[in-house]
Design an enzyme around this catalytic site. Structure first.
Site, PDB file in Angstrom:
ATOM      1  N   ASP A  37       0.839  -1.197   0.000  1.00 48.40           N
ATOM      2  CA  ASP A  37       0.000   0.000   0.000  1.00 48.40           C
ATOM      3  C   ASP A  37       0.880   1.256   0.000  1.00 48.40           C
ATOM      4  O   ASP A  37       0.592   2.240  -0.683  1.00 48.40           O
ATOM      5  CB  ASP A  37      -0.912  -0.017   1.229  1.00 48.40           C
ATOM      6  CG  ASP A  37      -1.642  -1.340   1.341  1.00 48.40           C
ATOM      7  OD1 ASP A  37      -2.522  -1.587   0.505  1.00 48.40           O
ATOM      8  OD2 ASP A  37      -1.299  -2.158   2.217  1.00 48.40           O
ATOM      9  N   HIS A  97      -4.511  -3.297   6.522  1.00 48.38           N
ATOM     10  CA  HIS A  97      -4.342  -3.577   5.094  1.00 48.38           C
ATOM     11  C   HIS A  97      -5.718  -3.966   4.546  1.00 48.38           C
ATOM     12  O   HIS A  97      -6.004  -5.132   4.306  1.00 48.38           O
ATOM     13  CB  HIS A  97      -3.334  -4.705   4.861  1.00 48.38           C
ATOM     14  CG  HIS A  97      -3.345  -5.175   3.433  1.00 48.38           C
ATOM     15  ND1 HIS A  97      -2.890  -4.408   2.402  1.00 48.38           N
ATOM     16  CD2 HIS A  97      -3.829  -6.305   2.864  1.00 48.38           C
ATOM     17  CE1 HIS A  97      -3.067  -5.051   1.263  1.00 48.38           C
ATOM     18  NE2 HIS A  97      -3.636  -6.205   1.518  1.00 48.38           N
TER      19      HIS A  97
HETATM   20  P1  NAI Z   1      -3.113 -18.019  -3.919  1.00 48.51           P
HETATM   21  O1  NAI Z   1      -4.464 -18.581  -3.637  1.00 48.51           O
HETATM   22  O2  NAI Z   1      -2.598 -18.022  -5.307  1.00 48.51           O
HETATM   23  O3  NAI Z   1      -2.040 -18.793  -3.017  1.00 48.51           O
HETATM   24  C1  NAI Z   1      -2.256 -19.097  -1.688  1.00 48.51           C
HETATM   25  C2  NAI Z   1      -1.555 -20.419  -1.415  1.00 48.51           C
HETATM   26  O4  NAI Z   1      -1.659 -20.703  -0.019  1.00 48.51           O
HETATM   27  C3  NAI Z   1      -2.164 -21.596  -2.170  1.00 48.51           C
HETATM   28  O5  NAI Z   1      -1.145 -22.296  -2.862  1.00 48.51           O
HETATM   29  C4  NAI Z   1      -2.767 -22.442  -1.052  1.00 48.51           C
HETATM   30  O6  NAI Z   1      -2.737 -23.828  -1.335  1.00 48.51           O
HETATM   31  C5  NAI Z   1      -1.839 -22.087   0.106  1.00 48.51           C
HETATM   32  N1  NAI Z   1      -2.376 -22.404   1.433  1.00 48.51           N
HETATM   33  C6  NAI Z   1      -3.662 -22.422   1.841  1.00 48.51           C
HETATM   34  N2  NAI Z   1      -3.733 -22.807   3.121  1.00 48.51           N
HETATM   35  C7  NAI Z   1      -2.466 -23.031   3.534  1.00 48.51           C
HETATM   36  C8  NAI Z   1      -1.897 -23.470   4.742  1.00 48.51           C
HETATM   37  N3  NAI Z   1      -2.677 -23.773   5.797  1.00 48.51           N
HETATM   38  N4  NAI Z   1      -0.565 -23.590   4.807  1.00 48.51           N
HETATM   39  C9  NAI Z   1       0.213 -23.317   3.747  1.00 48.51           C
HETATM   40  N5  NAI Z   1      -0.261 -22.923   2.569  1.00 48.51           N
HETATM   41  C10 NAI Z   1      -1.594 -22.775   2.459  1.00 48.51           C
HETATM   42  O7  NAI Z   1      -3.132 -16.564  -3.308  1.00 48.51           O
HETATM   43  P2  NAI Z   1      -2.112 -15.365  -3.569  1.00 48.51           P
HETATM   44  O8  NAI Z   1      -2.604 -14.530  -4.665  1.00 48.51           O
HETATM   45  O9  NAI Z   1      -0.721 -15.907  -3.625  1.00 48.51           O
HETATM   46  O10 NAI Z   1      -2.321 -14.518  -2.222  1.00 48.51           O
HETATM   47  C11 NAI Z   1      -1.933 -15.048  -0.978  1.00 48.51           C
HETATM   48  C12 NAI Z   1      -2.508 -14.214   0.150  1.00 48.51           C
HETATM   49  O11 NAI Z   1      -1.937 -12.906   0.161  1.00 48.51           O
HETATM   50  C13 NAI Z   1      -4.021 -13.995   0.082  1.00 48.51           C
HETATM   51  O12 NAI Z   1      -4.533 -14.108   1.404  1.00 48.51           O
HETATM   52  C14 NAI Z   1      -4.145 -12.568  -0.399  1.00 48.51           C
HETATM   53  O13 NAI Z   1      -5.372 -11.988   0.023  1.00 48.51           O
HETATM   54  C15 NAI Z   1      -2.973 -11.938   0.305  1.00 48.51           C
HETATM   55  N6  NAI Z   1      -2.482 -10.678  -0.256  1.00 48.51           N
HETATM   56  C16 NAI Z   1      -1.977  -9.741   0.630  1.00 48.51           C
HETATM   57  C17 NAI Z   1      -1.428  -8.577   0.182  1.00 48.51           C
HETATM   58  C18 NAI Z   1      -0.864  -7.585   1.147  1.00 48.51           C
HETATM   59  O14 NAI Z   1      -0.446  -6.511   0.707  1.00 48.51           O
HETATM   60  N7  NAI Z   1      -0.827  -7.833   2.453  1.00 48.51           N
HETATM   61  C19 NAI Z   1      -1.393  -8.277  -1.255  1.00 48.51           C
HETATM   62  C20 NAI Z   1      -1.890  -9.309  -2.106  1.00 48.51           C
HETATM   63  C21 NAI Z   1      -2.423 -10.464  -1.600  1.00 48.51           C
END
Ligand code: NAI
Length: 327
Positions: free
Chosen positions: A159, A187
């Site tokens: 952000d 966030h």
């Molecule tokens: P994604 O869905 O592509 O990847 C998430 C991964 O986490 C998947 O491979 C899934 O199998 C895995 N996962 C689920 N439960 C798990 C567990 N208990 N232990 C280990 N791995 C587990 O999602 P993406 O796009 O990579 O985003 C990841 C997270 O980051 C989301 O929660 C998203 O909202 C968040 N996010 C945060 C941002 C920030 O600025 N703080 C910015 C963009 C995304």
């Protein structure tokens, strides 16, 4: 040569993971002379994809990469790690109640907190990326009481970087010439991107932009809603910018912020700026010798105060919801 640093990435088979692990292996997170060993965790349905990522890491022949652990076992993943980047979580799916999503993430972060507490290296630094990032970090803190609270943070650097980007575009100056914006709070879309102390090419941003209506209106909503705009455009959520910002967060934390520059980090509130203590809240911080310090004494006007309180209020509600999932 330096000893390798072990970096855990959870959710490593996901979108952000795929962008993040090569950055870490290239030295973008910890510097070009710091060898790393990557620990990648995901859940069993993603095990095969995770192994594919490991294959690509081998294929890329990164000189700094001294080893890869790819596993679905939380204990194996957490053992000996110096840095933990928590990207894995349960996403909100259509039709799901907020409480149900919260409940899933609370149980994930509770379990992973315990594993980190038992098996991570002493003084492990933790960055929570997965949403709800602030509250996941708070749960992690609660269930890893032996990890110092100053070691548990969440990502609002994306952000912060988005705010720098918007000002740079508006003023048509290099993004590296824009400094000291602040993201206050959660966030989420209640965050408050604040430019009252920001400068561009050494001058106050407000004086250069000369358009308070834009700065107090569209600028703020653009930064708050940027995540949604990326999803609309890409059909997937921000990944390369999230990964890059996670590297910025850890790099500045470990190596230090440049003199005269602060960055935004979600950290455990000590009550600074009358933000309720005990929330993970994004503040302006400087970093030195591997520790962050909240920048003190910035004057806060009434407009800012209201926005800082509103995002704190949302975080208090999230905290209450998270706790209600524990009982
Ligand atoms: P994604 O869905 O592509 O990847 C998430 C991964 O986490 C998947 O491979 C899934 O199998 C895995 N996962 C689920 N439960 C798990 C567990 N208990 N232990 C280990 N791995 C587990 O999602 P993406 O796009 O990579 O985003 C990841 C997270 O980051 C989301 O929660 C998203 O909202 C968040 N996010 C945060 C941002 C920030 O600025 N703080 C910015 C963009 C995304």
């Amino acid at each position: 040569e330096k000893d390798p640093v072990r970096v855990l990435v959870t959710g490593a088979a996901g979108q952000i993971g795929y962008a993040l692990v090569p950055m870490i292996a290239r030295g973008i997170m910890l510097g070009p002379d710091q060898p790393v060993i990557l620990h990648m965790l995901d859940i069993p349905p993603a095990a095969e994809a995770l192994n594919g990522v490991k294959m690509e890491l081998v294929d890329a022949a990164f000189p700094l990469l001294k080893g890869v652990v790819a596993t679905t076992d939380v204990v194996e993943a957490c053992t000996g790690v110096n840095i933990a980047v928590m990207v894995g979580g349960f996403p909100r799916k259509e039709g799901m109640e907020r409480k149900d999503v919260m409940s899933k993430n609370v149980s994930i972060y509770k379990a992973q907190a315990s594993a980190l507490e038992k098996y991570a290296a002493a003084n492990c630094k933790v960055l929570v990326v997965a949403n709800p990032a602030n509250t996941n970090a708070l749960i992690l803190k609660e269930f890893a009481p032996s990890i110092p609270e100053k070691n548990i943070t969440c990502l609002t650097r994306l952000d912060h970087n988005r705010a720098l980007g918007q000002i740079s575009e508006r003023l048509n100056v290099q993004v590296s010439d824009v400094k000291n914006v602040i993201i206050w709070g959660n966030h989420s879309s209640s965050q408050y991107p604040d430019v009252n102390h920001a400068t561009a090419v050494g001058k106050p941003v407000r004086e250069l932009v000369k358009d308070d209506e834009w700065l107090n209106g569209e600028f703020i909503t653009t930064v708050q809603q940027r995540g949604a705009a990326i999803i609309k455009a890409r059909k997937f959520s921000s990944a390369l910018s999230a990964a890059s910002s996670a590297c910025d967060h850890i790099r500045d934390w470990v190596i230090g912020t440049p003199e005269g520059t602060w960055v935004s980090m979600g950290v455990y509130s000590d009550g600074s700026y009358n933000v309720p203590a005990g929330l993970i809240y994004s503040f302006p911080v400087t970093c030195k010798n591997g520790e962050w310090t909240i920048v003190q004494g910035l004057p806060i006007d009434e407009f800012s105060r209201k926005k800082m309180d509103a995002t704190a209020e949302e975080l208090s509600e999230e905290k209450a919801l998270a706790y209600s999932c524990l009982s």
